[in-house]
Design a protein around this motif. Structure first.
Motif, PDB file in Angstrom:
ATOM      1  N   LEU A 142       0.816  -1.212   0.000  1.00 41.11           N
ATOM      2  CA  LEU A 142       0.000   0.000   0.000  1.00 41.11           C
ATOM      3  C   LEU A 142       0.853   1.267   0.000  1.00 41.11           C
ATOM      4  O   LEU A 142       0.364   2.341  -0.355  1.00 41.11           O
ATOM      5  CB  LEU A 142      -0.938  -0.005   1.218  1.00 41.11           C
ATOM      6  N   ASP A 143       2.098   1.148   0.391  1.00 38.36           N
ATOM      7  CA  ASP A 143       3.039   2.272   0.353  1.00 38.36           C
ATOM      8  C   ASP A 143       4.438   1.690   0.203  1.00 38.36           C
ATOM      9  O   ASP A 143       5.252   1.730   1.123  1.00 38.36           O
ATOM     10  CB  ASP A 143       2.932   3.112   1.627  1.00 38.36           C
ATOM     11  N   PRO A 144       4.746   1.141  -0.976  1.00 36.31           N
ATOM     12  CA  PRO A 144       5.934   0.297  -1.125  1.00 36.31           C
ATOM     13  C   PRO A 144       7.250   1.049  -1.234  1.00 36.31           C
ATOM     14  O   PRO A 144       8.309   0.457  -1.022  1.00 36.31           O
ATOM     15  CB  PRO A 144       5.645  -0.463  -2.423  1.00 36.31           C
ATOM     16  N   GLY A 145       7.220   2.323  -1.613  1.00 38.53           N
ATOM     17  CA  GLY A 145       8.482   2.991  -1.904  1.00 38.53           C
ATOM     18  C   GLY A 145       9.110   2.358  -3.136  1.00 38.53           C
ATOM     19  O   GLY A 145       8.424   2.044  -4.109  1.00 38.53           O
ATOM     20  N   ALA A 146      10.399   2.147  -3.114  1.00 34.84           N
ATOM     21  CA  ALA A 146      11.089   1.516  -4.251  1.00 34.84           C
ATOM     22  C   ALA A 146      10.783   0.027  -4.291  1.00 34.84           C
ATOM     23  O   ALA A 146      10.707  -0.639  -3.264  1.00 34.84           O
ATOM     24  CB  ALA A 146      12.581   1.744  -4.144  1.00 34.84           C
ATOM     25  N   PHE A 147      10.588  -0.506  -5.511  1.00 34.27           N
ATOM     26  CA  PHE A 147      10.401  -1.943  -5.672  1.00 34.27           C
ATOM     27  C   PHE A 147      10.901  -2.348  -7.050  1.00 34.27           C
ATOM     28  O   PHE A 147      10.987  -1.527  -7.963  1.00 34.27           O
ATOM     29  CB  PHE A 147       8.931  -2.357  -5.495  1.00 34.27           C
ATOM     30  N   ALA A 148      11.244  -3.612  -7.179  1.00 35.92           N
ATOM     31  CA  ALA A 148      11.792  -4.126  -8.436  1.00 35.92           C
ATOM     32  C   ALA A 148      10.703  -4.164  -9.508  1.00 35.92           C
ATOM     33  O   ALA A 148       9.517  -4.349  -9.210  1.00 35.92           O
ATOM     34  CB  ALA A 148      12.376  -5.516  -8.222  1.00 35.92           C
ATOM     35  N   GLU A 149      11.126  -4.002 -10.762  1.00 37.98           N
ATOM     36  CA  GLU A 149      10.177  -4.125 -11.865  1.00 37.98           C
ATOM     37  C   GLU A 149       9.921  -5.590 -12.170  1.00 37.98           C
ATOM     38  O   GLU A 149      10.794  -6.444 -11.989  1.00 37.98           O
ATOM     39  CB  GLU A 149      10.728  -3.417 -13.108  1.00 37.98           C
TER      40      GLU A 149
END
Length: 254
Positions: free
Chosen positions: A227-234
């Motif tokens: 819900l508020d992940p910030g940076a994450f892998a594609e």
């Protein structure tokens, strides 16, 4: 003759499948769960008999289905959301099988899906969460062994908790040891209905925010870092170097 258990979706009359709408328009008998299914879902019907089952018990509903079967009339049995999730269709199906009455289940949009859309969120993100657990908070009826909330919370997956807003303090208490005080939480009231509303917060402040809104029922609780992940892998799916059946070279076509 067939009884069609139709998922009407979470509330918005347009969030019903084409098949579900077609059956509602064509079946001569409609039984709908009026406490959660808006009458707008039934617009365009040509049924001879339309019954709101909100005040009926199981025996009365089954008797209506039996009588329709005797008359050879198809029935649109309309439930909210997807009927296979907390739709109470299991006991109806058991009785239909006992009576030899044919039935079919027509899936619908779930409340969790509607809430994710409202929040503009993906519930599964690479490296954040790849599992969604749909559950309810056991109060009036006990949860099976191993399915208590504190057991599920150990997975730290995205949680969609039904029927629990009144027990929010207890829910927060069970989640805190596993998710932490800063874990994002959303409580969505009547998702996709005209009066939909929601709050976003964390496990540390969500109780105060929900109390201010005075949500008491018909609300879903979503919990998880998505819900508020910030940076994450594609995702690998659209990675130019990723090979799959439709892009075997791993290089996109011009």
């Amino acid at each position: 003759m067939t009884v069609y258990f139709i998922g009407a979706g979470p509330g918005d009359p347009e969030l019903i499948t084409v098949k579900g709408q077609r059956l509602i328009h064509s079946c001569p008998v409609i039984l709908y769960a009026g406490s959660l299914v808006p009458e707008a879902v039934l617009q365009g019907h040509r049924a001879e008999q339309v019954i709101n089952t909100a005040e009926l018990h199981l025996g009365e509903i089954v008797e209506l289905l039996r009588l329709a079967h005797e008359r050879g009339q198809d029935v649109a049995r309309v439930h909210s959301g997807d009927p296979s999730l907390y739709g109470a269709i299991g006991e109806q199906i058991r009785e239909l099988r006992r009576l030899g009455i044919p039935f079919e289940i027509v899936p619908g949009v779930t409340a969790a899906a509607a809430c994710a859309a409202l929040l503009e969120s993906e519930l599964t993100l690479p490296g954040i969460a790849q599992t969604v657990i749909l559950t309810r908070y056991g109060t009036t009826s006990p949860m099976p062994e191993g399915e208590q909330l504190h057991d599920l919370a150990r997975h730290r997956a995205t949680l969609a908790i039904h029927l629990g807003v009144r027990q929010l303090p207890a829910i927060v208490g069970e989640l805190l040891p596993h998710y932490g005080t800063d874990c994002p939480v959303a409580v969505i009231h009547r998702a996709s209905w005209p009066d939909q509303d929601w709050v976003l917060g964390t496990l540390s402040d969500i109780e105060e925010k929900v109390a201010a809104k005075d949500f008491r029922r018909t609300a879903l609780i979503l919990v998880g870092r998505v819900l508020d992940p910030g940076a994450f892998a594609e995702s690998a799916l659209y990675d130019a170097a990723h090979r799959h059946l439709y892009r075997p070279s791993g290089v996109p076509k011009n």
